[in-house]
Design a protein around this motif. Structure first.
Motif, PDB file in Angstrom:
ATOM      1  N   ASP A 109       2.956   6.500  16.530  1.00  0.00           N
ATOM      2  CA  ASP A 109       2.752   5.276  16.084  1.00  0.00           C
ATOM      3  C   ASP A 109       2.405   5.081  14.551  1.00  0.00           C
ATOM      4  OD1 ASP A 109       2.049   3.902  18.944  1.00  0.00           O
ATOM      5  OD2 ASP A 109       1.017   5.747  19.143  1.00  0.00           O
ATOM      6  N   ALA A 110       1.838   6.473  13.987  1.00  0.00           N
ATOM      7  CA  ALA A 110       1.548   6.037  12.593  1.00  0.00           C
ATOM      8  C   ALA A 110       1.895   7.502  11.962  1.00  0.00           C
ATOM      9  CB  ALA A 110      -0.077   5.836  12.273  1.00  0.00           C
ATOM     10  N   ALA A 111       2.105   7.560  10.661  1.00  0.00           N
ATOM     11  CA  ALA A 111       2.402   8.719   9.861  1.00  0.00           C
ATOM     12  C   ALA A 111       1.529   8.743   8.516  1.00  0.00           C
ATOM     13  CB  ALA A 111       3.679   8.737   9.527  1.00  0.00           C
ATOM     14  N   SER A 112       0.859   9.777   8.276  1.00  0.00           N
ATOM     15  CA  SER A 112       0.115  10.055   7.014  1.00  0.00           C
ATOM     16  C   SER A 112       0.516  11.156   6.299  1.00  0.00           C
ATOM     17  CB  SER A 112      -1.383  10.037   7.458  1.00  0.00           C
ATOM     18  OG  SER A 112      -2.351  10.213   6.252  1.00  0.00           O
ATOM     19  N   VAL A 113       1.361  11.135   5.338  1.00  0.00           N
ATOM     20  CA  VAL A 113       1.728  12.233   4.636  1.00  0.00           C
ATOM     21  C   VAL A 113       1.939  11.970   3.155  1.00  0.00           C
ATOM     22  CG1 VAL A 113       3.200  13.212   6.534  1.00  0.00           C
ATOM     23  CG2 VAL A 113       4.001  11.403   4.852  1.00  0.00           C
ATOM     24  N   SER A 114       2.426  12.571   2.314  1.00  0.00           N
ATOM     25  CA  SER A 114       2.496  12.423   0.782  1.00  0.00           C
ATOM     26  C   SER A 114       3.443  11.347   0.700  1.00  0.00           C
ATOM     27  CB  SER A 114       3.017  13.747   0.179  1.00  0.00           C
ATOM     28  OG  SER A 114       2.067  14.805   0.428  1.00  0.00           O
ATOM     29  N   SER A 115       3.290  10.852  -0.463  1.00  0.00           N
ATOM     30  CA  SER A 115       4.008   9.323  -0.840  1.00  0.00           C
ATOM     31  C   SER A 115       5.455   9.733  -0.787  1.00  0.00           C
ATOM     32  CB  SER A 115       3.395   8.544  -1.967  1.00  0.00           C
ATOM     33  OG  SER A 115       3.335   9.732  -3.455  1.00  0.00           O
ATOM     34  N   LEU A 127       9.498   3.026   9.094  1.00  0.00           N
ATOM     35  CA  LEU A 127       8.198   2.594   8.850  1.00  0.00           C
ATOM     36  C   LEU A 127       8.400   0.889   8.914  1.00  0.00           C
ATOM     37  CD1 LEU A 127       6.795   5.029   6.329  1.00  0.00           C
ATOM     38  CD2 LEU A 127       6.621   4.789   8.630  1.00  0.00           C
ATOM     39  N   GLN A 128       7.262   0.328   9.164  1.00  0.00           N
ATOM     40  CA  GLN A 128       7.193  -1.053   9.296  1.00  0.00           C
ATOM     41  C   GLN A 128       6.346  -1.625   7.997  1.00  0.00           C
ATOM     42  OE1 GLN A 128       8.424  -3.540  11.594  1.00  0.00           O
ATOM     43  NE2 GLN A 128       7.745  -4.710  10.012  1.00  0.00           N
ATOM     44  N   ILE A 276      -0.415   6.015   4.523  1.00  0.00           N
ATOM     45  CA  ILE A 276      -0.443   5.896   5.670  1.00  0.00           C
ATOM     46  C   ILE A 276       0.673   4.703   6.067  1.00  0.00           C
ATOM     47  CG2 ILE A 276      -2.408   4.030   5.451  1.00  0.00           C
ATOM     48  CD1 ILE A 276      -1.792   6.131   8.828  1.00  0.00           C
ATOM     49  N   GLY A 277       1.492   5.016   7.096  1.00  0.00           N
ATOM     50  CA  GLY A 277       2.702   4.070   7.253  1.00  0.00           C
ATOM     51  C   GLY A 277       2.513   3.819   9.138  1.00  0.00           C
ATOM     52  N   VAL A 278       3.287   2.765   9.407  1.00  0.00           N
ATOM     53  CA  VAL A 278       3.011   2.528  10.792  1.00  0.00           C
ATOM     54  C   VAL A 278       4.429   2.322  11.112  1.00  0.00           C
ATOM     55  CG1 VAL A 278       2.822   0.833  12.381  1.00  0.00           C
ATOM     56  CG2 VAL A 278       1.130   1.157  10.626  1.00  0.00           C
ATOM     57  N   SER A 279       4.985   2.836  12.435  1.00  0.00           N
ATOM     58  CA  SER A 279       6.188   3.201  12.988  1.00  0.00           C
ATOM     59  C   SER A 279       6.644   1.513  13.315  1.00  0.00           C
ATOM     60  CB  SER A 279       6.129   3.732  14.283  1.00  0.00           C
ATOM     61  OG  SER A 279       7.352   3.564  15.252  1.00  0.00           O
ATOM     62  N   ARG A 280       7.922   1.662  13.063  1.00  0.00           N
ATOM     63  CA  ARG A 280       8.624   0.121  13.500  1.00  0.00           C
ATOM     64  C   ARG A 280       8.748  -0.089  14.910  1.00  0.00           C
ATOM     65  NH1 ARG A 280      11.538  -2.693   9.751  1.00  0.00           N
ATOM     66  NH2 ARG A 280      11.846  -1.967   7.805  1.00  0.00           N
ATOM     67  N   ARG A 281       8.541   1.110  15.695  1.00  0.00           N
ATOM     68  CA  ARG A 281       8.504   0.741  17.157  1.00  0.00           C
ATOM     69  C   ARG A 281       7.463   1.605  17.973  1.00  0.00           C
ATOM     70  NH1 ARG A 281      14.529   1.794  19.107  1.00  0.00           N
ATOM     71  NH2 ARG A 281      13.552   1.441  21.094  1.00  0.00           N
ATOM     72  N   PRO A 282       6.198   1.433  17.453  1.00  0.00           N
ATOM     73  CA  PRO A 282       5.200   2.183  18.037  1.00  0.00           C
ATOM     74  C   PRO A 282       4.788   1.856  19.449  1.00  0.00           C
ATOM     75  CG  PRO A 282       4.221   0.475  16.902  1.00  0.00           C
ATOM     76  CD  PRO A 282       5.638   0.154  16.696  1.00  0.00           C
TER      77      PRO A 282
END
Length: 351
Positions: A109-115, A127-128, A276-282
């Motif tokens: 649903d979401a990803a939190s990693v280095s930029s 990412l959406q 933090i980024g959000v999936s295109r298809r969560p």
């Protein structure tokens, strides 16, 4: 006659059902894109209500275990939505997500990693883009213009020293001070700090800066350690009296626990954001967006508690007093490789 009509009607029903089934994912994706683009204040309560019905979200992250534990617990306490976590390095998170996309799996649903890895995920169309009222509250230069991800915290490279091995009044004020004989055998560096080194050279000048650091290595040498936490621990023990680039939050945490360490900053400080980024298809679209909003708003005081630099303008930090340069997450792979090779050559040259 009735049977014949039924037989003629049945294929039409089946065709209609098939077309609806095929169109459903596209309609769903479009509706999520619309939801993500709606940055109005009214969106929040709608997200809360719908996310509670979804019940959970899946987060892929490279955050430290303590960081994600605090965030997940606070988010669940506020909204009753569970955060399921898969944790690995930023590079491994990137590799997993790209591999899953190739087989049309959208488990996150979401990803939190280095930029830099977030930029790669955005280029892979994983990412959406999101609109949020919180974006305007962020420090200049920390939010990408495409809005495919947002900064969660900023890792800041500082200089750290053991207070029993180095006196505060003897600390270097400029990088050229490290050429002095007093630093022979006292310096330490991390084995994979190419992004810090190359970002610093942009300020010092490529040729001038490289020549300076080659001179420091030739005159005084340095101990090379693999991993920021390892280097920080060597400063704590005194085995490395002065480290040239360590994450500030590691030194602050050690200092708070009574270790004989402190940090200072030779301008410019180099910062690299985690985001933090959000999936295109969560699988859980409302929970995904709600977690995104939480991380860049109500979750920010926890970032300060963990001694990170917050990207929010209104959250003060002692790190704000120095000149800051940010690692460019959009740097292409060829330039990253060039920087890494230049840094590898530097730390090996001292031998």
């Amino acid at each position: 006659m009735h049977q014949r009509r039924f037989m003629l009607f049945q294929p039409r029903v089946m065709i209609s059902a098939f077309l609806m089934a095929v169109a459903a994912p596209f309609a769903s994706a479009q509706s999520f894109a619309d939801l993500a683009a709606d940055g109005s204040p009214s969106r929040h309560q709608r997200l809360v209500d719908a996310a509670r019905k979804e019940g959970s979200l899946t987060l892929y992250t490279s955050n430290a275990a303590e960081t994600i534990k605090l965030l997940g617990a606070d988010f669940e306490k506020r909204y009753g939505v569970r955060v399921n976590v898969w944790r690995a390095s930023s590079v491994k998170v990137l590799q997993r997500m790209v591999a899953e996309k190739t087989v049309n799996r959208w488990d996150f649903d979401a990803a939190s990693v280095s930029s830099p890895e977030l930029e790669a995920l955005y280029r892979e169309k994983l990412l959406q883009e999101v609109s949020s009222g919180w974006h305007k509250e962020m420090l200049e230069g920390t939010l990408p213009t495409h809005r495919g991800w947002a900064p969660q915290f900023i890792n800041v490279f500082v200089q750290a020293y053991n207070t029993r091995a180095v006196r505060k009044q003897d600390l270097p004020k400029r990088w050229t001070d490290l050429l002095e004989p007093r630093w022979r055998g006292k310096l330490g560096v991390e084995a994979k700090a190419g992004e810090w080194y190359c970002s610093l050279l942009k300020d010092l000048g490529e040729e001038k800066g490289a020549e300076l650091f080659r001179g420091i290595a030739a005159r005084n040498g340095w101990s090379v350690r693999s991993g920021n936490s390892v280097l920080a621990n060597m400063v704590v023990s005194g085995e490395v009296p002065l480290a040239l680039a360590v994450y500030s939050h590691m030194i602050e945490q050690a200092k708070q626990q009574g270790a004989p360490v402190d940090w200072f900053a030779i301008d410019p400080m180099i910062g690299r954001s985690n985001g933090i980024g959000v999936s295109r298809r969560p699988p859980h679209p409302n929970a995904a967006l709600l977690f995104y909003e939480y991380v860049i708003s109500d979750g920010q005081p926890l970032m300060l508690k963990l001694h990170y630099l917050s990207p929010m303008k209104n959250l003060a930090s002692p790190l704000r007093s120095a000149k800051m340069l940010f690692v460019d997450p959009a740097t292409d792979s060829a330039e990253v490789e060039r920087c890494d090779n230049a840094y590898d050559a530097l730390i090996k040259a001292k031998k």
